[in-house]
Design a protein around this motif. Structure first.
Motif, PDB file in Angstrom:
ATOM      1  N   PHE A  12       0.901  -1.150  -0.251  1.00 58.82           N
ATOM      2  CA  PHE A  12       0.131   0.122  -0.086  1.00 58.82           C
ATOM      3  C   PHE A  12       0.867   1.113   0.152  1.00 58.82           C
ATOM      4  O   PHE A  12       0.580   2.353  -0.948  1.00 58.82           O
ATOM      5  CB  PHE A  12      -0.809  -0.002   1.312  1.00 58.82           C
ATOM      6  CG  PHE A  12      -1.825   1.435   1.567  1.00 58.82           C
ATOM      7  CD1 PHE A  12      -2.361   1.992   0.474  1.00 58.82           C
ATOM      8  CD2 PHE A  12      -1.824   1.628   2.599  1.00 58.82           C
ATOM      9  CE1 PHE A  12      -2.976   3.046   0.525  1.00 58.82           C
ATOM     10  CE2 PHE A  12      -2.530   2.915   2.917  1.00 58.82           C
ATOM     11  CZ  PHE A  12      -3.292   3.636   1.763  1.00 58.82           C
ATOM     12  N   ALA A  16       0.938   4.155  -2.659  1.00 62.85           N
ATOM     13  CA  ALA A  16       0.612   5.362  -2.278  1.00 62.85           C
ATOM     14  C   ALA A  16       1.570   6.127  -2.641  1.00 62.85           C
ATOM     15  O   ALA A  16       1.075   7.362  -2.996  1.00 62.85           O
ATOM     16  CB  ALA A  16       0.622   5.401  -0.661  1.00 62.85           C
ATOM     17  N   ALA A  24      -4.930   9.151  -6.209  1.00 62.07           N
ATOM     18  CA  ALA A  24      -5.473   7.730  -6.255  1.00 62.07           C
ATOM     19  C   ALA A  24      -4.949   6.668  -5.337  1.00 62.07           C
ATOM     20  O   ALA A  24      -4.423   5.817  -5.610  1.00 62.07           O
ATOM     21  CB  ALA A  24      -5.517   7.199  -7.454  1.00 62.07           C
ATOM     22  N   ASN A  25      -4.809   7.373  -3.949  1.00 61.24           N
ATOM     23  CA  ASN A  25      -4.133   6.447  -2.951  1.00 61.24           C
ATOM     24  C   ASN A  25      -4.864   5.301  -2.266  1.00 61.24           C
ATOM     25  O   ASN A  25      -5.245   5.348  -1.194  1.00 61.24           O
ATOM     26  CB  ASN A  25      -3.095   7.238  -1.934  1.00 61.24           C
ATOM     27  CG  ASN A  25      -4.233   8.243  -1.552  1.00 61.24           C
ATOM     28  OD1 ASN A  25      -5.061   8.407  -1.855  1.00 61.24           O
ATOM     29  ND2 ASN A  25      -3.611   8.788   0.011  1.00 61.24           N
ATOM     30  N   LYS A  26      -5.633   4.735  -3.213  1.00 62.58           N
ATOM     31  CA  LYS A  26      -6.513   3.478  -2.325  1.00 62.58           C
ATOM     32  C   LYS A  26      -5.546   2.446  -2.230  1.00 62.58           C
ATOM     33  O   LYS A  26      -4.706   2.022  -2.880  1.00 62.58           O
ATOM     34  CB  LYS A  26      -7.589   3.190  -3.445  1.00 62.58           C
ATOM     35  CG  LYS A  26      -8.640   4.181  -3.407  1.00 62.58           C
ATOM     36  CD  LYS A  26      -9.922   3.468  -4.170  1.00 62.58           C
ATOM     37  CE  LYS A  26      -9.694   2.891  -5.504  1.00 62.58           C
ATOM     38  NZ  LYS A  26     -10.867   2.472  -6.497  1.00 62.58           N
ATOM     39  N   SER A  71     -11.481  -7.221  -4.442  1.00 62.17           N
ATOM     40  CA  SER A  71     -10.240  -6.573  -4.851  1.00 62.17           C
ATOM     41  C   SER A  71      -9.548  -6.871  -6.080  1.00 62.17           C
ATOM     42  O   SER A  71      -9.261  -6.235  -6.891  1.00 62.17           O
ATOM     43  CB  SER A  71      -9.123  -6.236  -3.741  1.00 62.17           C
ATOM     44  OG  SER A  71      -9.378  -5.843  -2.533  1.00 62.17           O
TER      45      SER A  71
END
Ligand SMILES: *[C@@H]1O[C@H](CO)[C@@H](O)[C@H](O)[C@H]1NC(C)=O
Ligand SMILES: *[C@@H]1O[C@H](CO)[C@@H](O)[C@H](O)[C@H]1NC(C)=O
Length: 210
Positions: A12, A16, A24-26, A71
């Protein structure tokens, strides 16, 4: 669970920092989101069709990936990130169990290999898989440098894991159940990543062409 969370967080964090500019830091992988029937079927069929010579590994593959079905959203690229993320946490669990196992001395080579694999994943393979997971399956190219990195890394992991398995893990698998989970996840990772792309580098996880 804590290890898996750390690995997911690492992937992540890599994503990120890359996507921060785009806003778009999902997270790339989220566990237990409600998944459509189609997304679950993809996991079932994908595990069955890639782990074709190991029904035990196909079942484990399905159980390990199902929490990420939403996901993954029917993409082998994202399934590759998910299965390697899971595999790394299972290899870390195994290293921990082997350390506290009485005969640990005889498995020092295995423990070192597992530690190196986990470290290599965090430094290189998982960030590369994070980038691949942002690409649609039909847009990924055979010569993609991230894909080649992952492929070569995984081939070494597979060779080393088999050596470790034959060299002692097999003997103690009933007393160290995490060795069986690690074996299944390792086989499934190799299968999910390489079998849909056999033409790119004709080498299946079973060491033979289809
Ligand atoms: C699993 O795959 C085999 C062949 O690849 C197929 O014959 C079988 O129907 C599949 N099973 C499921 C449950 O999808
Ligand atoms: C899943 O994939 C479909 C088709 O590629 C896309 O339209 C949809 O937005 C995706 N869903 C999520 C939750 O990302």
């Amino acid at each position: 669970m804590r290890v898996l969370a750390a690995v997911v967080l690492t992937a992540f964090a890599a994503a990120a920092s890359r996507c921060a500019a785009a806003g778009a830091n999902k997270p790339l992988l989220v566990e237990n989101l409600p998944a459509s029937a189609e997304a679950k079927d993809f996991i079932r069929a994908g595990c069955n069709e890639t782990c074709i010579r190991r029904p035990d590994a196909a079942r484990a593959c399905y159980e390990l990936l199902l929490p990420y079905a939403a996901s993954i959203n029917s993409s082998y690229n994202r399934a590759s990130l998910a299965i390697v993320t899971v595999m790394v946490s299972k290899l870390a669990d195994l290293a921990k169990d082997l350390r506290s196992f009485g005969e640990a001395g005889k498995l020092e080579g295995c423990i070192r290999m597992l530690d190196e694999t986990v470290a290599g994943a965090r430094d290189q393979a998982l960030p590369a898989l994070g980038r691949i997971s942002a690409i649609a399956d039909d847009k990924l190219k055979a010569k993609d440098p991230d894909f080649l990195l992952v492929w070569n890394w995984l081939r070494d992991v597979d060779i080393n894991f088999v050596k470790c398995w034959d060299g002692g893990l097999k003997r103690i698998m009933d007393r160290v159940p995490s060795s069986i989970v690690a074996d299944h996840s390792e086989y499934a990772a190799a299968a999910i990543i390489s079998r849909p792309r056999l033409k790119w580098a004709p080498q299946s996880p079973d060491g033979e062409n289809p």
